[in-house]
Design a protein around this motif. Structure first.
Motif, PDB file in Angstrom:
ATOM      1  N   ASP A   1      -5.695  19.735  28.389  1.00  0.00           N
ATOM      2  CA  ASP A   1      -4.812  18.623  28.714  1.00  0.00           C
ATOM      3  C   ASP A   1      -4.481  17.834  27.453  1.00  0.00           C
ATOM      4  N   ALA A   2      -3.608  16.844  27.607  1.00  0.00           N
ATOM      5  CA  ALA A   2      -3.174  16.056  26.454  1.00  0.00           C
ATOM      6  C   ALA A   2      -4.330  15.205  25.939  1.00  0.00           C
ATOM      7  N   ARG A   3      -4.645  15.363  24.661  1.00  0.00           N
ATOM      8  CA  ARG A   3      -5.698  14.550  24.048  1.00  0.00           C
ATOM      9  C   ARG A   3      -5.493  14.551  22.536  1.00  0.00           C
ATOM     10  N   PRO A   4      -6.005  13.547  21.828  1.00  0.00           N
ATOM     11  CA  PRO A   4      -5.773  13.457  20.389  1.00  0.00           C
ATOM     12  C   PRO A   4      -6.511  14.529  19.611  1.00  0.00           C
ATOM     13  N   SER A   5      -5.990  14.833  18.442  1.00  0.00           N
ATOM     14  CA  SER A   5      -6.582  15.875  17.608  1.00  0.00           C
ATOM     15  C   SER A   5      -8.022  15.547  17.238  1.00  0.00           C
ATOM     16  N   THR A   6      -8.333  14.271  17.059  1.00  0.00           N
ATOM     17  CA  THR A   6      -9.701  13.895  16.708  1.00  0.00           C
ATOM     18  C   THR A   6     -10.687  14.333  17.800  1.00  0.00           C
ATOM     19  N   GLN A   7     -10.296  14.183  19.051  1.00  0.00           N
ATOM     20  CA  GLN A   7     -11.156  14.603  20.151  1.00  0.00           C
ATOM     21  C   GLN A   7     -11.263  16.124  20.218  1.00  0.00           C
ATOM     22  N   ILE A   8     -10.132  16.799  19.968  1.00  0.00           N
ATOM     23  CA  ILE A   8     -10.146  18.271  19.971  1.00  0.00           C
ATOM     24  C   ILE A   8     -11.085  18.801  18.892  1.00  0.00           C
ATOM     25  N   LEU A   9     -11.037  18.183  17.702  1.00  0.00           N
ATOM     26  CA  LEU A   9     -11.909  18.646  16.613  1.00  0.00           C
ATOM     27  C   LEU A   9     -13.372  18.348  16.915  1.00  0.00           C
ATOM     28  N   ALA A  10     -13.643  17.241  17.597  1.00  0.00           N
ATOM     29  CA  ALA A  10     -15.021  16.961  18.003  1.00  0.00           C
ATOM     30  C   ALA A  10     -15.499  18.013  19.002  1.00  0.00           C
ATOM     31  N   GLU A  11     -14.628  18.418  19.920  1.00  0.00           N
ATOM     32  CA  GLU A  11     -14.975  19.467  20.884  1.00  0.00           C
ATOM     33  C   GLU A  11     -15.146  20.812  20.187  1.00  0.00           C
ATOM     34  N   TRP A  12     -14.321  21.073  19.183  1.00  0.00           N
ATOM     35  CA  TRP A  12     -14.470  22.309  18.393  1.00  0.00           C
ATOM     36  C   TRP A  12     -15.833  22.347  17.713  1.00  0.00           C
ATOM     37  N   ALA A  13     -16.220  21.228  17.098  1.00  0.00           N
ATOM     38  CA  ALA A  13     -17.524  21.171  16.430  1.00  0.00           C
ATOM     39  C   ALA A  13     -18.670  21.368  17.425  1.00  0.00           C
ATOM     40  N   ALA A  14     -18.432  20.961  18.679  1.00  0.00           N
ATOM     41  CA  ALA A  14     -19.462  21.104  19.714  1.00  0.00           C
ATOM     42  C   ALA A  14     -19.420  22.464  20.400  1.00  0.00           C
ATOM     43  N   GLY A  15     -18.461  23.313  20.002  1.00  0.00           N
ATOM     44  CA  GLY A  15     -18.392  24.666  20.537  1.00  0.00           C
ATOM     45  C   GLY A  15     -17.710  24.803  21.883  1.00  0.00           C
ATOM     46  N   GLN A  16     -16.918  23.805  22.278  1.00  0.00           N
ATOM     47  CA  GLN A  16     -16.230  23.894  23.568  1.00  0.00           C
ATOM     48  C   GLN A  16     -15.087  24.905  23.476  1.00  0.00           C
ATOM     49  N   THR A  17     -14.960  25.723  24.503  1.00  0.00           N
ATOM     50  CA  THR A  17     -14.172  26.960  24.443  1.00  0.00           C
ATOM     51  C   THR A  17     -12.714  26.743  24.075  1.00  0.00           C
ATOM     52  N   VAL A  18     -11.995  25.882  24.783  1.00  0.00           N
ATOM     53  CA  VAL A  18     -10.557  25.730  24.525  1.00  0.00           C
ATOM     54  C   VAL A  18     -10.317  25.187  23.123  1.00  0.00           C
ATOM     55  N   ALA A  19     -11.132  24.228  22.694  1.00  0.00           N
ATOM     56  CA  ALA A  19     -10.992  23.668  21.346  1.00  0.00           C
ATOM     57  C   ALA A  19     -11.259  24.729  20.291  1.00  0.00           C
ATOM     58  N   VAL A  20     -12.270  25.569  20.510  1.00  0.00           N
ATOM     59  CA  VAL A  20     -12.572  26.648  19.562  1.00  0.00           C
ATOM     60  C   VAL A  20     -11.396  27.621  19.480  1.00  0.00           C
ATOM     61  N   GLN A  21     -10.812  27.953  20.621  1.00  0.00           N
ATOM     62  CA  GLN A  21      -9.658  28.854  20.630  1.00  0.00           C
ATOM     63  C   GLN A  21      -8.463  28.222  19.919  1.00  0.00           C
ATOM     64  N   ALA A  22      -8.234  26.931  20.144  1.00  0.00           N
ATOM     65  CA  ALA A  22      -7.087  26.244  19.536  1.00  0.00           C
ATOM     66  C   ALA A  22      -7.219  26.193  18.021  1.00  0.00           C
ATOM     67  N   VAL A  23      -8.404  25.875  17.534  1.00  0.00           N
ATOM     68  CA  VAL A  23      -8.608  25.790  16.085  1.00  0.00           C
ATOM     69  C   VAL A  23      -8.520  27.179  15.450  1.00  0.00           C
ATOM     70  N   ALA A  24      -9.050  28.202  16.124  1.00  0.00           N
ATOM     71  CA  ALA A  24      -8.944  29.564  15.596  1.00  0.00           C
ATOM     72  C   ALA A  24      -7.483  29.997  15.505  1.00  0.00           C
ATOM     73  N   LEU A  25      -6.689  29.659  16.521  1.00  0.00           N
ATOM     74  CA  LEU A  25      -5.264  29.991  16.513  1.00  0.00           C
ATOM     75  C   LEU A  25      -4.556  29.235  15.406  1.00  0.00           C
ATOM     76  N   TRP A  26      -4.861  27.959  15.264  1.00  0.00           N
ATOM     77  CA  TRP A  26      -4.285  27.124  14.190  1.00  0.00           C
ATOM     78  C   TRP A  26      -4.560  27.752  12.825  1.00  0.00           C
ATOM     79  N   CYS A  27      -5.799  28.185  12.618  1.00  0.00           N
ATOM     80  CA  CYS A  27      -6.174  28.781  11.340  1.00  0.00           C
ATOM     81  C   CYS A  27      -5.433  30.096  11.107  1.00  0.00           C
ATOM     82  N   ASP A  28      -5.318  30.914  12.137  1.00  0.00           N
ATOM     83  CA  ASP A  28      -4.600  32.187  12.017  1.00  0.00           C
ATOM     84  C   ASP A  28      -3.139  31.965  11.645  1.00  0.00           C
ATOM     85  N   ILE A  29      -2.515  30.955  12.250  1.00  0.00           N
ATOM     86  CA  ILE A  29      -1.096  30.690  12.000  1.00  0.00           C
ATOM     87  C   ILE A  29      -0.867  30.231  10.566  1.00  0.00           C
TER      88      ILE A  29
END
Length: 304
Positions: free
Chosen positions: A202-230
């Motif tokens: 859902d809609a949320r700020p990038s700071t929260q997404i990156l915190a979720e990525w650091a915590a290993g939450q699935t959607v955030a991990v997928q989003a950051v991996a896609l961002w890096c690939d692009i």
């Protein structure tokens, strides 16, 4: 040569930051002078704000970092978020109003100048500075000289139809420049947010997404991996072409060192010049690289 003083500005769509650079043979620190709201729709008020900061000072010139692109041949500036300045030969009009010589540079160009002279790029012949903020920007310094290119657009790696329709399974995100397929639409903080939503979040700020990525939450991990690939492929190819040996990273996303380290690792895998040391590194000229870069440009222009 005696000490000279340069009035420096970092002008954005909402605020004008001012500073004073005093230097003799070598450039010194920039003394902050405060800030003021940007009168984006009133050019007379815009000039008045700049002039107020000059009162009572013996100045050699004015140096400006601005969120726009100046054509190095015509001097015409394109700055969408300051309508009253857009389309003007802004340096000349400010020079007339203030009675001083004026130099104006794009904010990303000022950022890379600051990093090349005083930050992470010291000692490197070719420095490509990138900004990962709301969107994506950049600038290039080679041999100590800023490369502006045709129209002043050198270093603007965030724009151009890099992503073909359907690439990475993404919709054709529109970019503010009018094209689709630009890295600017997916590579900055707003881009991470778009990718997260595309993957089902859902809609949320990038700071929260990156915190979720650091915590290993699935959607955030997928989003950051896609961002890096692009981002990593185009950036690796760009570095192969220009031969930069260091890439200082600024903007809000640079405040997440683990994110920059992830991108660095992926970029280095795509470069022809294999190296073990990081090439993407957090910028060092904080908190005001725009003022520092503007002062560095002024030192070269006005202190001769």
């Amino acid at each position: 040569m005696g000490d000279i003083m340069i009035l420096c500005f970092d002008i954005g769509g909402s605020r004008i930051k001012a500073g004073l650079a005093r230097f003799g043979d070598e450039f010194g620190a920039v003394q902050p002078l405060g800030d003021a709201p940007t009168p984006g729709g009133d050019f007379v008020a815009f000039l008045a704000v700049l002039s107020r900061f000059a009162q009572g000072k013996s100045l050699r010139g004015v140096a400006i970092s601005i969120a726009g692109v100046v054509d190095p041949n015509s001097g015409v500036i394109r700055v969408a978020n300051i309508p009253c300045a857009d389309g003007r030969v802004l340096a000349d009009e400010i020079a007339v109003a203030m009675g001083l010589p004026v130099i104006i540079l794009n904010d990303a160009d000022c950022f890379v100048l600051a990093e090349a002279r005083f930050g992470a790029g010291r000692g490197h012949d070719a420095v490509f500075g990138i900004i990962l903020g709301t969107g994506v920007g950049g600038g290039l310094v080679i041999g100590g000289q800023l490369v502006q290119g045709a129209g002043g657009f050198a270093g603007e790696w965030g724009h151009g139809p890099v992503l073909a329709p359907g690439a990475f399974g993404l919709p054709p995100f529109a970019c503010g420049c009018g094209m689709t397929g630009c890295l600017d639409a997916v590579g900055g903080a707003r881009g991470i947010e778009r990718l997260y939503q595309h993957l089902g979040g859902d809609a949320r700020p990038s700071t929260q997404i990156l915190a979720e990525w650091a915590a290993g939450q699935t959607v955030a991990v997928q989003a950051v991996a896609l961002w890096c690939d692009i981002l990593s492929g185009p950036l690796a190819m760009l570095l192969n072409v220009i031969g930069a040996s260091i890439v200082p990273v600024g903007g809000g996303l640079s405040n997440a060192p683990a994110l920059i380290a992830l991108l660095d690792h992926s970029v280095r895998k795509g470069m022809l010049h294999r190296r073990d040391a990081a090439i993407l590194v957090p910028a060092e000229c904080r908190p005001e690289p725009g003022l520092i870069g503007a002062a560095a440009a002024a030192h070269a222009r006005f202190a001769a």
